[in-house]
Design an enzyme around this catalytic site. Structure first.
Site, PDB file in Angstrom:
ATOM      1  N   GLU A 301       0.841  -1.214   0.000  1.00 33.29           N
ATOM      2  CA  GLU A 301       0.000   0.000   0.000  1.00 33.29           C
ATOM      3  C   GLU A 301       0.869   1.253   0.000  1.00 33.29           C
ATOM      4  O   GLU A 301       0.674   2.164   0.803  1.00 33.29           O
ATOM      5  CB  GLU A 301      -0.934   0.014   1.219  1.00 33.29           C
ATOM      6  CG  GLU A 301      -1.834  -1.200   1.321  1.00 33.29           C
ATOM      7  CD  GLU A 301      -2.814  -1.135   2.492  1.00 33.29           C
ATOM      8  OE1 GLU A 301      -3.026  -0.049   3.064  1.00 33.29           O
ATOM      9  OE2 GLU A 301      -3.380  -2.186   2.824  1.00 33.29           O
TER      10      GLU A 301
HETATM   11  O1  9MR Z   1      -8.241   3.541   0.875  1.00 36.73           O
HETATM   12  C1  9MR Z   1      -9.270   2.902   1.619  1.00 36.73           C
HETATM   13  C2  9MR Z   1     -10.436   3.859   1.829  1.00 36.73           C
HETATM   14  O2  9MR Z   1     -11.010   4.209   0.579  1.00 36.73           O
HETATM   15  C3  9MR Z   1     -11.464   3.217   2.737  1.00 36.73           C
HETATM   16  O3  9MR Z   1     -12.474   4.162   3.051  1.00 36.73           O
HETATM   17  C4  9MR Z   1     -10.822   2.676   4.016  1.00 36.73           C
HETATM   18  C5  9MR Z   1     -11.811   1.850   4.837  1.00 36.73           C
HETATM   19  O4  9MR Z   1     -12.220   0.712   4.167  1.00 36.73           O
HETATM   20  O5  9MR Z   1      -9.721   1.834   3.723  1.00 36.73           O
HETATM   21  C6  9MR Z   1      -8.704   2.452   2.961  1.00 36.73           C
HETATM   22  O6  9MR Z   1      -7.684   1.513   2.718  1.00 36.73           O
HETATM   23  C7  9MR Z   1      -6.971   1.046   3.864  1.00 36.73           C
HETATM   24  C8  9MR Z   1      -6.665  -0.419   3.652  1.00 36.73           C
HETATM   25  O7  9MR Z   1      -7.863  -1.134   3.415  1.00 36.73           O
HETATM   26  C9  9MR Z   1      -5.930  -1.014   4.848  1.00 36.73           C
HETATM   27  N1  9MR Z   1      -4.740  -0.244   5.168  1.00 36.73           N
HETATM   28  C10 9MR Z   1      -4.926   1.208   5.279  1.00 36.73           C
HETATM   29  C11 9MR Z   1      -5.622   1.741   4.029  1.00 36.73           C
HETATM   30  C12 9MR Z   1      -5.721   3.259   4.080  1.00 36.73           C
HETATM   31  O8  9MR Z   1      -6.532   3.656   5.153  1.00 36.73           O
END
Ligand code: 9MR
Length: 392
Positions: A301
């Site tokens: 990520e």
């Molecule tokens: O980028 C994602 C965002 O659009 C969502 O609202 C959020 C909740 O589901 O999750 C974000 O992605 C996360 C990922 O799933 C896990 N690691 C952290 C990421 C950034 O918050």
């Protein structure tokens, strides 16, 4: 149920020595901007002098592939299904796609009895049509659960829900997934649980062994996918990140010692551009420790949060690019690192604009392409990091 302590004394000593050298790096850095303009990052002089030139426009996916690496990004259904130009650029640059939100419990499961795969399936087809690998994020997490979860799931039925969820979802995509984030963010030493485990309904209902169970169930339904434990907050020379590194290593050692089918560590890598406490040696040692367990490493990520950088976009891009290069030169030096995914591809579509916006309301610039899908210096930094990486 706590598990046995397996971290060696040698490992702890190495972490301690690396801390001292890290402090030296930070204290030794010169500041050439007025303090009120840039307050807390240390590498700006180095960044201004740095050369981010790359030869040609070969896309990141090809540059990575020529080193035996995979490059790709998180993409979401709303953006990819509605923006033709983005879709085209995404397919050009990316060799792997991970749905940003579409395979999470809260999106997949509107009710306890319905699985809605429509958006995930659309993304899977998009990946397949464009010759991209596809990866799953995620099967088990303690956050962003559907509203109904709290009402319906309890100690008595938790195992049934966990097993059913993992089995249904992995079987649905069997044969299509390069890898699955089986458990996401299961460690948080701040929560004060034994072994640094994060608070989670799964921990409450099933105990620490929920993690092993999740991997075993996933392996049964999709024996070919690479099964990944995904975690954030592992990069810096801070007590918090150090505690996480220690707890993650301990968890991985525990899982391996029990013959759990786990194949890789996913390192999220949301970099803070203003953070100074980056210690390459310490990070490198952690990567070696993970690799020595026989695990691969995926950078899952990656992005560079520019929330606290100065306003000037040219300067911001340069600092962001420097952060990409510093981080990638360390993680790609480890041959167990097999993939790099950025969390998004273009500044037009990034979670950072919602979660880490700037106080001056300027557009955030954390990703390799700008809002018009043009490569920024960050793209060059990633490209040149792949070009310099040792071949796998
Ligand atoms: O980028 C994602 C965002 O659009 C969502 O609202 C959020 C909740 O589901 O999750 C974000 O992605 C996360 C990922 O799933 C896990 N690691 C952290 C990421 C950034 O918050």
């Amino acid at each position: 149920m706590a598990y046995k302590r397996l971290i060696s004394r040698r490992h702890i000593m190495r972490l301690g020595l690396a801390t001292l050298s890290g402090i030296g790096v930070v204290l030794g850095a010169k500041k050439i901007y007025p303090r009120q303009q840039i307050s807390s990052f240390s590498n700006q002089e180095k960044n201004l002098r740095r050369d981010f030139t790359v030869s040609g426009k070969t896309p990141l996916r090809n540059r990575a592939a020529s080193k035996g690496l995979i490059y790709g990004a998180a993409g979401n259904y709303p953006a990819l299904s509605s923006d033709e130009a983005f879709k085209k650029r995404f397919a050009q640059e990316c060799g792997i796609l991970v749905p940003e939100n579409e395979l999470k419990w809260d999106t997949l499961r509107p009710t306890p009895y319905i699985f809605d795969f429509s958006k995930g399936d659309w993304l899977a087809q998009f990946a397949q049509r464009n010759n991209m690998l596809f990866r799953g994020h995620n099967l088990v997490w303690n956050q962003f659960m559907p509203e109904w979860f709290k009402e319906v799931v309890n100690r008595q039925n938790a195992e049934k829900f966990l097993v059913e969820h993992i089995t249904t979802v992995t079987k649905h995509y069997v044969g299509q997934m390069h890898s699955w984030d089986v458990v996401n963010e299961g460690i948080d030493p701040n929560h004060g649980n034994p072994d640094g485990l994060a608070n989670s309904p799964w921990l409450d209902f099933l105990g620490a062994d929920y993690i092993e169970l999740a991997f075993r169930v996933a392996a049964q339904s999709d024996p070919k996918a690479l099964l990944v434990y995904n975690e954030g907050g592992l990069k810096y020379d801070t007590p918090e990140h150090e505690a996480r590194r220690t707890a993650v290593l301990k968890l991985l050692e525990h899982l391996k010692s029990r013959g759990t089918p786990i194949h890789a560590l996913g390192m999220e890598s949301h970099i803070l551009a203003h953070e100074t406490r980056f210690n390459p040696k310490k990070l490198r040692t952690f990567l070696s420790d993970v690799a020595s367990l026989g695990l691969k490493i995926m950078i899952t990520e990656l992005d560079v949060i520019d929330q606290k950088l100065p306003a000037d976009p040219t300067l911001r891009d340069r600092i962001v690019a420097g952060a990409y290069q510093d981080f990638l030169s360390v993680v790609l030096d480890e041959k167990a690192t097999i993939a790099v995914l950025t969390w998004g591809l273009s500044d037009r579509y990034t979670w950072i604009s919602r979660f880490n916006s700037r106080s001056d309301a300027a557009t955030v610039r954390p990703l390799p392409l700008d809002s018009d899908f043009k490569p920024k210096l960050g793209w060059n930094a990633i490209a040149s990091s792949f070009d310099k990486a040792p071949k796998r």
